[in-house]
Design an enzyme around this catalytic site. Structure first.
Site, PDB file in Angstrom:
ATOM      1  N   CYS A 169      37.333 110.026  15.541  1.00  0.00           N
ATOM      2  CA  CYS A 169      38.226 108.934  15.918  1.00  0.00           C
ATOM      3  C   CYS A 169      39.685 109.323  15.665  1.00  0.00           C
ATOM      4  O   CYS A 169      40.194 110.235  16.291  1.00  0.00           O
ATOM      5  CB  CYS A 169      37.816 107.656  15.197  1.00  0.00           C
TER       6      CYS A 169
ATOM      7  N   HIS B  51      31.707 107.095  16.379  1.00  0.00           N
ATOM      8  CA  HIS B  51      31.295 106.892  14.993  1.00  0.00           C
ATOM      9  C   HIS B  51      29.768 106.918  14.922  1.00  0.00           C
ATOM     10  O   HIS B  51      29.080 106.523  15.858  1.00  0.00           O
ATOM     11  CB  HIS B  51      31.793 105.541  14.477  1.00  0.00           C
TER      12      HIS B  51
END
Length: 469
Positions: A319, A419
């Site tokens: 991310c 994630h």
């Protein structure tokens, strides 16, 4: 509607853990159960199937309850950003960044969202296990606390107070909480949590508390070492071992990404450039403020040290950490900066562009054909501002939306917005050489927790409280 409120004498008293246990206990007894937390402040969030963002703790509780997680289970999520502001997530969607006063003005006018969420869940489930936040006795927040007594008072919901004996002063905290909290008439029992040693030593105090307050102890729950995602960053203050280093910058978020490594004692935090010498693998995690965290690792020498070892050590960005690995991050929209463009570490031939649209959602993927030669597929989720617009690297994944992530030409630098990638057994085995069954670890921990709690409390009185709710 039947609802029980689980309150605590303090943060980290064990509310989330016991609420999880109650969800599984009642599910095993045949009830349709929903978790609920009106307001959660946490950087550990997850995007569920419909793209809604909720706290990871309510996701775990939904798993314990055997039900599909929903934004109604956590209608308000606050994600601290620093600088006295938080991003405010309402019914799974971000409504922007607010100061504490702006947030209170908003929630005072929109508290009906909480009641509407409870009403929605009550039409679908037999029981709601509602978790409070912090302590219900914060008298400085009287009239502003929408996570505790506000919820209890809507339908006169009976409450159980969880007290943490591991902190010390357990009887004072029970007595003080009962006498300071509003609507203490709704508090029916208390539980002493995290007990180590001989429980009989507590009996005189328990008798005295009943004399002083009229409240009975529902049970004494022993200290349990569980492998479950933590609710927030306080649950991740560990001094780990192993050879996988996680760069802990000031605005790190989504700590639960690293549960598989933490559970198996594979990881430690990198706090200075000297820590990099211990690593075989370096991970740059997600960030709530990519610009400030990038400035942080540049200023303390971690960034330059990472660049120097990028030919010898595997570097993984997730991310915000993925964005840092690129050549440039552009924020003309002013989402995280004053509209500036800054250079990244330059280890991946990518560029990130920010806009005011937040990307959230679950992701199905398979590993792409690249230098890593990883087979398999999995699911994860995305929660981020910013999009990788220019990507001249091989993709890491092929998702249901197309190619995703990056792998450098030498295979030593990897980036992804997904994630949960470390929960994938094939990827976990690639970086550690060991097998992982993450879902089984979580399920076994929930079962163990529920079994211990069920034996530790007076289950008959608990069920009678439920029937009276």
């Amino acid at each position: 509607m039947k609802m029980i409120q689980v309150l605590g004498t303090s943060s980290d008293s064990g509310k989330s853990t016991l609420a999880t246990a109650f969800c599984r206990i009642l599910k095993d007894l045949g009830y349709r159960v929903s978790p609920f937390k009106a307001v959660n402040m946490s950087l550990n969030s997850i995007a569920i199937k419909d793209g809604s963002e909720i706290a990871r703790a309510q996701w775990v509780q939904a798993m314990a309850a055997g039900t599909e997680p929903s934004a109604y289970m956590n209608p308000v999520l606050l994600k601290p950003e620093g600088h006295h502001k938080s991003q405010v997530i309402v019914l799974g969607r971000s409504i922007g960044s607010m100061s504490i006063n702006d947030y209170y003005n908003y929630i005072n006018k929109n508290a009906k969202i909480i009641k509407e969420s409870i009403d929605f869940l009550s039409n679908k489930y037999d029981v709601i296990i509602s978790e409070g936040a912090g302590s219900p006795a914060e008298i400085n927040l009287a009239g502003r606390d929408f996570a505790n007594i506000y919820v209890s008072s809507l339908y006169n919901t009976p409450a159980i107070l969880v007290a943490d004996i591991d902190r010390g002063g357990v009887f004072a905290s029970i007595y003080g909480t009962i006498n300071l909290m509003q609507r203490s008439d709704l508090l029916k029992y208390y539980i002493i949590n995290k007990m180590r040693g001989d429980q009989s030593l507590l009996y005189p105090g328990i008798e005295r508390i009943e004399e002083l307050t009229g409240r009975k102890c529902l049970g004494i729950v022993p200290y349990i070492d569980l492998k479950l995602p933590g609710e927030d960053s306080l649950d991740y203050n560990f001094s780990g071992s192993g050879s996988i280093g996680i760069v802990r910058y000031p605005y790190m978020e989504n700590y639960s990404d690293f549960d598989p490594l933490i559970f198996n004692e594979k990881a430690f935090y990198i706090k200075n450039k000297e820590d990099l010498k211990r690593c075989d693998v370096i991970i740059l995690p997600g960030s709530k403020d990519v610009f400030h965290d990038l400035e942080y690792i540049n200023s303390n020498g971690i960034a330059d040290s990472i660049k120097r070892c990028s030919e010898k050590k595997m570097i993984i960005g997730i991310c915000g950490g993925y964005q840092m690995l690129g050549k440039r991050i552009n924020d003309a929209s002013g989402v995280e900066s004053d509209g500036v463009s800054i250079p990244g570490l330059g280890l991946l031939d990518i560029e990130t562009y920010y806009n005011k649209t937040k990307t959230t959602g679950s992701v199905k993927y398979r590993f792409a054909e690249n230098q890593l030669k990883i087979n398999g597929s999995g699911t994860g989720y995305e929660i981020h501002y910013g999009s990788i617009v220019k990507n001249n690297e091989m993709p890491l994944l092929i998702t249901d939306h197309g190619p995703e992530g990056s792998v450098s030409s030498n295979g030593m630098v990897i980036g992804t917005n997904v994630h949960g990638i470390l929960e994938n057994n094939e990827f976990y085995r690639y970086i550690t050489g060991e097998y992982l069954d993450y879902d089984n670890i979580i399920e076994n921990s929930i079962e163990t927790l529920a079994g211990i709690v069920k034996k530790s409390i007076n289950i008959q009185e608990f069920l009678e409280l439920l029937n009276d709710a």
